[in-house]
Scaffold this motif. Structure first.
Motif, mmCIF file in Angstrom:
data_model
loop_
_atom_site.group_PDB
_atom_site.id
_atom_site.type_symbol
_atom_site.label_atom_id
_atom_site.label_comp_id
_atom_site.label_asym_id
_atom_site.label_seq_id
_atom_site.Cartn_x
_atom_site.Cartn_y
_atom_site.Cartn_z
ATOM 1 N N ALA A 176 0.814 -1.218 0.000
ATOM 2 C CA ALA A 176 0.000 0.000 0.000
ATOM 3 C C ALA A 176 0.848 1.268 0.000
ATOM 4 O O ALA A 176 0.298 2.373 -0.062
ATOM 5 N N SER A 177 2.166 1.121 0.066
ATOM 6 C CA SER A 177 3.039 2.301 0.147
ATOM 7 C C SER A 177 3.166 3.043 -1.172
ATOM 8 O O SER A 177 3.630 4.177 -1.205
ATOM 9 N N GLY A 178 2.791 2.404 -2.264
ATOM 10 C CA GLY A 178 2.942 3.029 -3.571
ATOM 11 C C GLY A 178 4.244 2.617 -4.232
ATOM 12 O O GLY A 178 5.015 1.808 -3.701
ATOM 13 N N PRO A 179 4.534 3.172 -5.411
ATOM 14 C CA PRO A 179 5.729 2.769 -6.162
ATOM 15 C C PRO A 179 7.024 3.093 -5.411
ATOM 16 O O PRO A 179 7.157 4.169 -4.828
ATOM 17 N N ILE A 180 7.957 2.158 -5.453
ATOM 18 C CA ILE A 180 9.292 2.428 -4.915
ATOM 19 C C ILE A 180 10.040 3.345 -5.878
ATOM 20 O O ILE A 180 10.706 4.290 -5.483
ATOM 21 N N THR A 181 9.918 3.052 -7.153
ATOM 22 C CA THR A 181 10.462 3.890 -8.223
ATOM 23 C C THR A 181 9.742 3.490 -9.498
ATOM 24 O O THR A 181 8.819 2.667 -9.471
ATOM 25 N N ASP A 182 10.133 4.073 -10.615
ATOM 26 C CA ASP A 182 9.576 3.648 -11.896
ATOM 27 C C ASP A 182 10.714 3.417 -12.875
ATOM 28 O O ASP A 182 11.854 3.838 -12.654
ATOM 29 N N ILE A 183 10.406 2.726 -13.950
ATOM 30 C CA ILE A 183 11.401 2.413 -14.973
ATOM 31 C C ILE A 183 10.764 2.621 -16.338
ATOM 32 O O ILE A 183 9.579 2.309 -16.532
ATOM 33 N N VAL A 184 11.534 3.197 -17.262
ATOM 34 C CA VAL A 184 11.041 3.412 -18.623
ATOM 35 C C VAL A 184 11.956 2.701 -19.612
ATOM 36 O O VAL A 184 13.173 2.685 -19.450
ATOM 37 N N LYS A 185 11.336 2.122 -20.614
ATOM 38 C CA LYS A 185 12.074 1.512 -21.717
ATOM 39 C C LYS A 185 12.075 2.507 -22.865
ATOM 40 O O LYS A 185 11.027 2.800 -23.439
ATOM 41 N N ILE A 186 13.250 3.054 -23.202
ATOM 42 C CA ILE A 186 13.334 4.112 -24.211
ATOM 43 C C ILE A 186 14.188 3.706 -25.408
ATOM 44 O O ILE A 186 14.587 4.548 -26.205
ATOM 45 N N HIS A 187 14.482 2.432 -25.513
ATOM 46 C CA HIS A 187 15.240 1.907 -26.660
ATOM 47 C C HIS A 187 14.503 0.681 -27.175
ATOM 48 O O HIS A 187 14.719 -0.419 -26.686
ATOM 49 N N PRO A 188 13.508 0.889 -28.093
ATOM 50 C CA PRO A 188 13.210 2.112 -28.852
ATOM 51 C C PRO A 188 12.288 3.057 -28.091
ATOM 52 O O PRO A 188 11.850 2.757 -26.979
ATOM 53 N N ILE A 189 11.977 4.202 -28.737
ATOM 54 C CA ILE A 189 11.079 5.191 -28.161
ATOM 55 C C ILE A 189 10.001 5.521 -29.195
ATOM 56 O O ILE A 189 10.208 5.351 -30.398
ATOM 57 N N THR A 190 8.844 5.966 -28.713
ATOM 58 C CA THR A 190 7.691 6.203 -29.582
ATOM 59 C C THR A 190 7.361 7.691 -29.643
ATOM 60 O O THR A 190 7.372 8.368 -28.614
#
Length: 340
Positions: A176-190
């Protein structure tokens, strides 16, 4: 000069002084440019499935990580203990099952020889069923404890760049604490942008094969990723997405860029200075030097780039277009080109 001012007719008879350029053949491929917003190919908010104290952070904020890398670790001791208890209970249930199975075999043998009643066999069968169920419950508990222990290590779901961590080592975190962090995949990118329905139909008719795009900021070439399945009722536009490799990771989500649609058709023509183009009520025209006189030519301007325009009709390569001194030029007026 004084004579030309006092006697303009004499100046016209001698020829109007002009500058001119000799045109050269050129080809031009039209492109349609759109303002687009970059989006990550994938974006995940990393959350814990269990509760515990955050013990380790293996990567700094903003780091590039690979799929499967351990990013965070939650205190595993309580879950190691829970697994040990669950595995012990499983062994206990298996031992009880082995005893009940042996007893059941004896009762069945006695019942076959008349030494035990049907009621004795029924009781033994029921006890065997309960023991089998106890083993299944213990196995499920052990599997859950094993899974919970594995959840103490939070891993990267794919190659990507981490965001900012929302917790520090020693913090108590729960689902319930929420996201620890986030991650993005940018290879490739849209890159996503919108086009009107009419324009989409026109471009679709022009491009029967694969469609390619150019990212104007970097020069990267990309391809079509998807066309949305519905029209925005408020704007009457369709969302389109192009995919770019972004191998150098220089592009970021939410960045605003310009995307050009590469056109399959090229046009022949010439480039001339925009200053040489005159505007009439219904057409654009230039003056061309022909046998020492100014000849008016209606033209079709296909593109403007900087101070030049691309003319696809009205001028042939090798002709001389008047570029300066146009104020006194009229059709069939004699002209004298400065360089001559």
């Amino acid at each position: 000069m004084l004579a030309s001012l006092l006697f303009p007719g004499l100046a016209l008879a001698q020829g109007v002084q002009v500058d001119a350029m000799t045109t050269e053949h050129a080809q031009f491929t039209p492109t349609q440019s759109y303002v687009a917003k970059l989006e990550a190919a994938e974006h995940a908010k990393l959350m814990t499935r269990i509760s515990g104290y955050l013990m380790k952070q293996h990567f700094s904020d903003g780091a590039w990580v690979n799929e499967g890398d351990v990013l965070f670790e939650i205190d595993p001791v309580p879950y190691q203990q829970a697994l040990a208890i669950a595995e012990a209970n499983l062994e206990k249930a298996k031992a009880a099952l082995a005893r009940v199975e042996l007893s059941h075999k004896r009762v069945k043998a006695l019942q076959d020889n008349g030494g035990a009643t049907q009621s004795n066999l029924d009781d033994s069968t029921a006890e065997l069923t309960v023991s089998l169920a106890n083993v299944a419950v213990a196995e499920a508990a052990a599997n859950k404890a094993r899974d919970d222990l594995s959840y103490t290590k939070i891993r990267a779901p794919y190659d990507g760049r981490l965001g900012r961590s929302n917790f520090s080592r020693g913090d108590m975190i729960t689902p319930a604490s929420g996201p620890i962090t986030d991650i993005v995949k940018i290879h490739p990118i849209t890159a996503t942008f919108s086009v009107s329905h009419d324009e989409y139909q026109q471009q679709k008719a022009k491009h029967q094969g694969p469609v390619s795009f150019l990212l104007e900021e970097t020069g990267q070439q990309g391809g079509l990723k998807f066309v949305d399945n519905k029209i925005n009722p408020a704007s009457g536009t369709i969302k389109v997405a192009a995919k770019f490799d972004n191998e150098d990771l220089a592009l970021f989500p939410n960045q605003v860029v310009r995307v050009s649609l590469n056109n399959a058709s090229s046009f022949d023509g010439v480039w001339i200075p925009q200053a040489s183009v005159q505007q009439a009520l219904t057409e654009q025209f230039v003056y061309v030097v022909n046998d020492g006189k100014a000849e008016r030519r209606a033209i079709e301007v296909l593109e403007r780039q900087g101070t030049n325009v691309f003319v696809s009709n009205g001028i042939e390569a090798g002709e001389r277009v008047i570029t300066a001194g146009l104020l006194r030029v009229r059709p069939d007026v004699p002209v004298v080109v400065s360089e001559e």
